[in-house]
Design an enzyme around this catalytic site. Structure first.
Site, short mmCIF file in Angstrom:
data_model
loop_
_atom_site.label_atom_id
_atom_site.label_comp_id
_atom_site.label_asym_id
_atom_site.label_seq_id
_atom_site.Cartn_x
_atom_site.Cartn_y
_atom_site.Cartn_z
N LYS A 82 0.80 -1.21 0.08
CA LYS A 82 0.10 0.21 0.06
C LYS A 82 0.90 1.19 0.01
O LYS A 82 2.05 1.42 0.34
CB LYS A 82 -0.89 -0.01 1.08
N MET A 138 11.72 24.09 3.94
CA MET A 138 11.17 23.05 3.34
C MET A 138 11.97 22.40 2.30
O MET A 138 11.80 21.13 2.01
CB MET A 138 10.06 23.99 2.46
N ARG A 147 -10.48 -0.54 14.79
CA ARG A 147 -10.03 0.44 13.60
C ARG A 147 -11.04 -0.18 12.65
O ARG A 147 -12.17 0.22 12.58
CB ARG A 147 -8.74 0.22 13.37
N TYR A 157 15.09 29.80 10.42
CA TYR A 157 13.82 30.21 10.80
C TYR A 157 13.62 30.46 12.12
O TYR A 157 13.94 29.57 13.02
CB TYR A 157 12.62 29.60 10.08
C1 LIG Z 1 -0.43 -2.24 6.91
C2 LIG Z 1 -0.95 -3.48 7.12
C3 LIG Z 1 -0.01 -4.50 7.34
C4 LIG Z 1 1.35 -4.42 7.08
O1 LIG Z 1 1.92 -4.14 8.33
P1 LIG Z 1 3.44 -4.04 8.75
O2 LIG Z 1 3.58 -3.50 10.23
O3 LIG Z 1 3.90 -2.81 7.75
O4 LIG Z 1 4.26 -5.44 8.41
C5 LIG Z 1 -0.84 -5.99 7.55
N1 LIG Z 1 -2.10 -5.83 7.81
C6 LIG Z 1 -3.01 -5.00 7.54
C7 LIG Z 1 -4.47 -4.95 7.72
C8 LIG Z 1 -2.36 -3.34 7.49
O5 LIG Z 1 -3.24 -2.43 7.47
#
Ligand SMILES: *Cc1c(COP(=O)(O)O)cnc(C)c1O
Length: 352
Positions: A34, A293, A130, A245
């Site tokens: 992802k 930045m 979640r 800054y």
């Molecule tokens: C992102 C995610 C993973 C992978 O998690 P890592 O900690 O990066 O190994 C696995 N399962 C779900 C549901 C996730 O959202």
């Protein structure tokens, strides 16, 4: 002058095989790609993982899934973690994407719009609150067919957190409702915590990209990412002057500084102001003042006169002396945020 971001696809592939070997042949190591492959470029990353043997891929949403299908072609299984969007039913169909259903509403939508699709996956909430269907609603799923039942750890990066065992027990109880369905519980850290957490599939993400899944020990994974950035200027301050800054750092003595082409827009988070470190030939050079930045100022006081860099010299941000996890610790965050923040301005090089 731009930063150079190197992504070692060979190391990525070896990390994948390390996990697949660890979980054994009765368990599948999927690959979580992802957010553009954790910021590293999903096209290169997904192809390398497929080459290393990955056949199951997880992304967040349908756009990512459709793009990934274009990259991988037919064959690999692609799941969307963020549920089922009925408006995209035809895309799930044409690209053969499997949604992970996260609520009873998802299950109903899928029932209404997903008749022609392969069996979906189901996410059960075992305590994270979640996504995922609650345990007390599992009875409503009688008669539905799923290809995978999964849940997700909230605290697997904390070795002895009581929620790990608690979620495992809840997942086992949930699993009894689906005796013939494949099961998956563990992310990267979960896969390292206990063989009992492996079930039929593990879902590693971060450890494939070289982050440490067991923060309390030495990192068992190979580093994948390195980043170095060019020095634009070397300059000297007078005693009592400030830099950057809001003038947040004042120099007691005359000090030699390097101004580097790296800022928070390049993933060098602003919380590293007066706290982060870059390396010149292995010597730590602390950040002085605010990260801006596109620019950061570092202190060269620790570098011997004869070893001083000149403009164009490349300073290490992530590499031999500093991991993405180290940088994250200094920034008050996690390696995931460092990787997914790296941005598009660095010159990217993929090494096989
Ligand atoms: C992102 C995610 C993973 C992978 O998690 P890592 O900690 O990066 O190994 C696995 N399962 C779900 C549901 C996730 O959202």
């Amino acid at each position: 002058m731009r930063g150079r971001l190197s992504i070692d696809l060979g190391a990525l592939a070896r990390n994948y095989r390390t996990i697949q070997n660890m979980v054994g042949e009765n368990c599948t190591a999927a690959a979580v790609v992802k957010a553009d492959g954790y910021g590293l470029g999903v096209a290169a990353v997904a192809k390398a993982l497929k080459g290393a043997g990955a056949q199951d891929f997880f992304v967040a949403n349908l756009d990512e899934a459709a793009a990934l299908r274009g990259i991988l072609g037919e064959g690999p299984v692609i799941y969307t973690l963020n549920g089922f969007d009925a408006r995209g039913a035809h895309v799930y169909q044409s690209e053969q994407i499997i949604p992970v259903l996260n609520s009873l509403e998802d299950v109903q939508d899928f029932g209404a719009h997903g008749q022609d699709l392969p069996a979906p996956a189901l996410h059960i909430d075992t305590g994270m609150n979640r996504l995922g269907i609650r345990m007390d609603r599992l009875d409503a799923l009688q008669g539905h067919d799923f290809s995978l039942v999964m849940s997700h750890f909230a605290c697997a990066d904390e070795k002895d957190h009581s929620m790990n065992a608690a979620q495992f027990e809840v997942f086992q109880a949930a699993a009894k409702h689906f005796p013939r369905t494949k099961k998956s519980l563990a992310n990267s850290s979960g896969a390292f915590r206990s063989n009992a957490y492996h079930f039929d599939m593990v879902r590693p993400g971060m450890c494939l990209y070289g982050l440490n899944p067991k923060p309390e020990t030495e990192n068992p994974m190979e580093a994948v990412v390195s980043l170095s950035v060019p020095i634009l200027q070397i300059r000297d301050t007078a005693p009592g002057e400030t830099c950057g800054y809001n003038a947040t750092y004042r120099f007691k003595n005359k000090t030699r500084l390097a101004v580097v082409a790296l800022g928070y827009a390049d993933g060098f988070l602003r919380s590293l102001s007066n706290g982060g470190v870059l390396y010149w030939q292995g010597i730590p050079c602390p950040v002085r003042g605010r990260v801006s930045m596109d620019l950061t100022i570092v202190d060269l006081s620790a570098v011997a006169e004869r070893a001083l860099p000149t403009p164009g010299g490349m300073m290490e941000v992530i590499g031999m002396h500093q991991s993405a996890d180290d940088l994250a610790r200094d920034a008050g965050t996690i390696g995931y945020e460092i990787l997914t923040s790296l941005g598009a301005r660095h010159l990217r090089r993929y090494i096989d």
